[in-house]
Design an enzyme around this catalytic site. Structure first.
Site, PDB file in Angstrom:
ATOM      1  N   HIS A  34     -44.756 -16.051  16.648  1.00  0.00           N
ATOM      2  CA  HIS A  34     -44.450 -15.105  17.837  1.00  0.00           C
ATOM      3  C   HIS A  34     -44.540 -13.802  17.449  1.00  0.00           C
ATOM      4  O   HIS A  34     -44.274 -13.380  16.315  1.00  0.00           O
ATOM      5  CB  HIS A  34     -43.194 -15.485  18.505  1.00  0.00           C
ATOM      6  CG  HIS A  34     -42.685 -14.957  19.652  1.00  0.00           C
ATOM      7  ND1 HIS A  34     -42.439 -13.700  19.778  1.00  0.00           N
ATOM      8  CD2 HIS A  34     -43.019 -15.309  20.872  1.00  0.00           C
ATOM      9  CE1 HIS A  34     -42.173 -13.402  21.298  1.00  0.00           C
ATOM     10  NE2 HIS A  34     -42.723 -14.538  22.001  1.00  0.00           N
ATOM     11  N   ASP A  51     -43.596 -22.748  23.767  1.00  0.00           N
ATOM     12  CA  ASP A  51     -44.484 -23.481  24.247  1.00  0.00           C
ATOM     13  C   ASP A  51     -44.910 -24.880  23.501  1.00  0.00           C
ATOM     14  O   ASP A  51     -45.449 -25.724  23.974  1.00  0.00           O
ATOM     15  CB  ASP A  51     -45.932 -22.748  24.317  1.00  0.00           C
ATOM     16  CG  ASP A  51     -46.007 -21.680  25.524  1.00  0.00           C
ATOM     17  OD1 ASP A  51     -45.173 -21.855  26.486  1.00  0.00           O
ATOM     18  OD2 ASP A  51     -46.652 -20.587  25.421  1.00  0.00           O
TER      19      ASP A  51
HETATM   20  N1  CMC Z   1     -51.530 -20.438  13.016  1.00  0.00           N
HETATM   21  C1  CMC Z   1     -52.001 -20.162  12.077  1.00  0.00           C
HETATM   22  N2  CMC Z   1     -51.908 -18.787  11.495  1.00  0.00           N
HETATM   23  C2  CMC Z   1     -51.125 -18.246  12.186  1.00  0.00           C
HETATM   24  C3  CMC Z   1     -50.676 -18.340  13.752  1.00  0.00           C
HETATM   25  C4  CMC Z   1     -50.790 -19.746  13.917  1.00  0.00           C
HETATM   26  N3  CMC Z   1     -50.248 -20.355  15.098  1.00  0.00           N
HETATM   27  N4  CMC Z   1     -50.115 -17.412  14.164  1.00  0.00           N
HETATM   28  C5  CMC Z   1     -50.243 -16.466  13.311  1.00  0.00           C
HETATM   29  N5  CMC Z   1     -50.777 -16.993  12.135  1.00  0.00           N
HETATM   30  C6  CMC Z   1     -51.075 -15.993  11.035  1.00  0.00           C
HETATM   31  C7  CMC Z   1     -52.301 -14.851  11.173  1.00  0.00           C
HETATM   32  O1  CMC Z   1     -53.332 -15.378  10.855  1.00  0.00           O
HETATM   33  C8  CMC Z   1     -51.911 -13.805  10.285  1.00  0.00           C
HETATM   34  O2  CMC Z   1     -52.079 -14.166   8.958  1.00  0.00           O
HETATM   35  P1  CMC Z   1     -52.232 -12.930   7.954  1.00  0.00           P
HETATM   36  O3  CMC Z   1     -51.106 -12.355   7.817  1.00  0.00           O
HETATM   37  O4  CMC Z   1     -53.039 -13.913   6.822  1.00  0.00           O
HETATM   38  O5  CMC Z   1     -53.387 -12.210   8.466  1.00  0.00           O
HETATM   39  C9  CMC Z   1     -50.204 -13.978  10.396  1.00  0.00           C
HETATM   40  O6  CMC Z   1     -49.791 -15.043  10.814  1.00  0.00           O
HETATM   41  C10 CMC Z   1     -49.656 -12.770  11.706  1.00  0.00           C
HETATM   42  O7  CMC Z   1     -50.375 -13.183  12.846  1.00  0.00           O
HETATM   43  P2  CMC Z   1     -50.632 -12.134  13.886  1.00  0.00           P
HETATM   44  O8  CMC Z   1     -51.776 -12.752  14.822  1.00  0.00           O
HETATM   45  O9  CMC Z   1     -50.897 -10.643  13.099  1.00  0.00           O
HETATM   46  O10 CMC Z   1     -49.170 -12.033  14.947  1.00  0.00           O
HETATM   47  P3  CMC Z   1     -49.359 -11.606  16.327  1.00  0.00           P
HETATM   48  O11 CMC Z   1     -47.970 -11.261  16.381  1.00  0.00           O
HETATM   49  O12 CMC Z   1     -50.437 -10.559  16.586  1.00  0.00           O
HETATM   50  O13 CMC Z   1     -49.616 -12.792  17.093  1.00  0.00           O
HETATM   51  C11 CMC Z   1     -49.201 -14.886  18.422  1.00  0.00           C
HETATM   52  C12 CMC Z   1     -48.679 -13.619  17.650  1.00  0.00           C
HETATM   53  C13 CMC Z   1     -48.226 -15.603  19.151  1.00  0.00           C
HETATM   54  C14 CMC Z   1     -50.530 -14.409  19.473  1.00  0.00           C
HETATM   55  C15 CMC Z   1     -49.747 -15.623  17.289  1.00  0.00           C
HETATM   56  O14 CMC Z   1     -48.827 -16.208  16.399  1.00  0.00           O
HETATM   57  C16 CMC Z   1     -50.814 -17.232  17.775  1.00  0.00           C
HETATM   58  O15 CMC Z   1     -51.767 -16.835  18.089  1.00  0.00           O
HETATM   59  N6  CMC Z   1     -50.012 -18.048  17.988  1.00  0.00           N
HETATM   60  C17 CMC Z   1     -50.682 -18.969  18.626  1.00  0.00           C
HETATM   61  C18 CMC Z   1     -50.485 -19.249  20.022  1.00  0.00           C
HETATM   62  C19 CMC Z   1     -49.305 -19.465  20.866  1.00  0.00           C
HETATM   63  O16 CMC Z   1     -48.670 -20.182  20.510  1.00  0.00           O
HETATM   64  N7  CMC Z   1     -48.839 -18.560  21.703  1.00  0.00           N
HETATM   65  C20 CMC Z   1     -47.703 -18.563  22.380  1.00  0.00           C
HETATM   66  C21 CMC Z   1     -46.822 -17.252  22.164  1.00  0.00           C
HETATM   67  S1  CMC Z   1     -45.335 -17.729  22.659  1.00  0.00           S
HETATM   68  C22 CMC Z   1     -45.063 -17.675  24.551  1.00  0.00           C
HETATM   69  C23 CMC Z   1     -45.897 -16.794  25.097  1.00  0.00           C
HETATM   70  O17 CMC Z   1     -45.741 -15.540  24.796  1.00  0.00           O
HETATM   71  O18 CMC Z   1     -46.658 -17.026  26.194  1.00  0.00           O
END
Ligand code: CMC
Length: 393
Positions: A271, A328
């Site tokens: 998140h 989720d």
């Molecule tokens: N699985 C594997 N690696 C992950 C995941 C995941 N679900 N989420 C983040 N990472 C890694 C990412 O690759 C990055 O790694 P590194 O530091 O090596 O570059 C690190 O963790 C930080 O991730 P980020 O993408 O920079 O984080 P963000 O704040 O931009 O993204 C997020 C947040 C929710 C989009 C992301 O965690 C994600 O894609 N999660 C899966 C989709 C999901 O479950 N979304 C629902 C969110 S909650 C309800 C809502 O808001 O709708």
């Protein structure tokens, strides 16, 4: 003009002041108008929470009654909207139907556009709260090829939705109180989440003084994406895939650890703001256990979800990056238990998020925020001269 600060994804940039939702990502705290989410999920009703978010205070008994009754007056959707609805193919994604029909409300209620009186704004709010469940249930009926069910205003907000989804034309549908209660909790947990992607979209679109309906329709589209509300559908699809693949959760954890090369992320994990735990996920996990056991459902996918959570939370990749299950991760398991198909999960999220979107839109207009207009850092070509088409290589 001058110096532009770049913050892709707005990771550190506040876009507004807001008095609606308090969120502390380090401590895992979420409060609507000061009230802890745990207390609201346990003790209140979705319409009560909607009133709280939109108008700022918990309603008195009388206020709640009049809000509820007014919503009941508006649950029917104009029959002419059925003509739009009837044009959708049977495999149309319900989110596409939802956003299109919400946007078309602007055409059915043109007085909602331009500068609106307080009374017209109030009516638009009530209409949206009243009609979104009806439209959502229609979207499901389209997918099933079934006739639509008209609203039953003797029922509660949640029970009426379940009736419109599942009642057969000539039989009375008795809503199981366990289901009604679970739906109520899920909607409350989704009701607002400060400046997330869809809410920021609603505010940005609304900042041009676009109507409430068009702003909310834009929010629905933003919610649809798999990184946002679309994640709940992806979670169940992922869990089913793991099950079909023999249930080896470790294999998927390994794949997600190589997200950069595999492109595979564990849906329902991570998140932007919560870095210790998502308080909504805690409540939902408990609710999922309760709902499944009281309905006597043994869903193997719940077992896989628990194993996956355990495997991820003991893996240094997830620990170092502070990736925990989000709202989720378990919500889809409850929706399944309620008989709601996977492609409707994000629609359910939209039903829950509606009061939050409305409250944020209203706040944005009341505080007279200027039009939202981010700047950029230009990285394209410097000036160059036009080339005749025959001279291009
Ligand atoms: N699985 C594997 N690696 C992950 C995941 C995941 N679900 N989420 C983040 N990472 C890694 C990412 O690759 C990055 O790694 P590194 O530091 O090596 O570059 C690190 O963790 C930080 O991730 P980020 O993408 O920079 O984080 P963000 O704040 O931009 O993204 C997020 C947040 C929710 C989009 C992301 O965690 C994600 O894609 N999660 C899966 C989709 C999901 O479950 N979304 C629902 C969110 S909650 C309800 C809502 O808001 O709708």
């Amino acid at each position: 003009s001058g110096f532009i600060t770049l913050d892709s994804g707005y990771k550190n940039t506040g876009a507004t002041k807001s008095a609606i939702t308090f969120l502390d990502g380090e401590e895992g705290i979420l409060r609507y108008r000061g009230y802890p989410i745990e207390q609201l999920a346990e003790q209140s009703s979705f319409l009560e929470v909607a009133y709280l978010l939109i108008y700022g205070e918990l309603p008195t008994q009388k206020e709640l009654e009049s809000f509820t009754n007014e919503i009941k007056v508006h649950t029917l959707v104009n029959e002419d909207m059925r003509k739009i609805f009837d044009g959708f193919p049977v495999n149309a994604h319900p989110m596409g139907i939802l956003s299109a029909l919400v946007c078309s409300l602007t055409a059915f209620y043109p007085e909602s556009m331009g500068s609106v009186t307080a009374e017209q704004e109030r009516l638009s709010i009530v209409r949206l709260m009243a009609k979104l469940p009806t439209i959502a249930a229609w979207a499901y009926k389209n997918h099933m090829g079934h006739p639509v069910n008209y609203p039953q205003n003797r029922l509660s907000y949640c029970a009426n939705f379940m009736h419109m989804m599942f009642a057969l034309p000539v039989e009375e549908y008795i809503v199981n109180p366990v289901i009604e209660d679970a739906l109520n909790t899920l909607l409350i947990l989704h009701a607002d989440h400060e400046q997330n992607c869809s809410t920021s979209t609603v505010r940005l679109v609304g900042s041009s003084h676009a109507s409430l309906y068009s702003s909310i329709s834009a929010g629905i589209n933003a919610l649809w994406g798999p990184l946002h509300g679309g994640a709940n559908q992806e979670v169940i699809e992922m869990l089913e895939e793991i099950k079909a693949d023999g249930g080896d959760v470790k294999k998927y954890v390994e794949m997600a650890k190589n997200a950069k090369t595999t492109g595979f992320r564990l849906f329902g994990f991570g998140h932007r703001v919560y870095k210790n735990f998502d308080p909504r996920a805690k409540i939902i996990k408990k609710a999922a256990d309760k709902v499944l056991s009281s309905l006597g459902i043994n869903d193997p996918v719940l077992e896989i979800a628990k194993q996956l959570e355990e495997a991820a939370l003991t893996d240094p990749y997830f620990v170092e990056r502070k990736l925990y299950p989000n709202v989720d991760f378990y919500s889809g398991i409850i929706y399944r238990a309620l008989g709601i198909p996977t492609n409707m999960f994000t629609v359910m999220f939209a039903l829950g998020r509606l009061p939050g979107w409305i409250a944020q839109w209203k706040e944005m207009r009341e505080t007279k925020e200027p039009i939202g207009r981010p700047r950029q850092v230009y990285v394209g070509h410097p000036k160059r001269d036009y080339l005749d088409i025959n001279s291009r290589s």
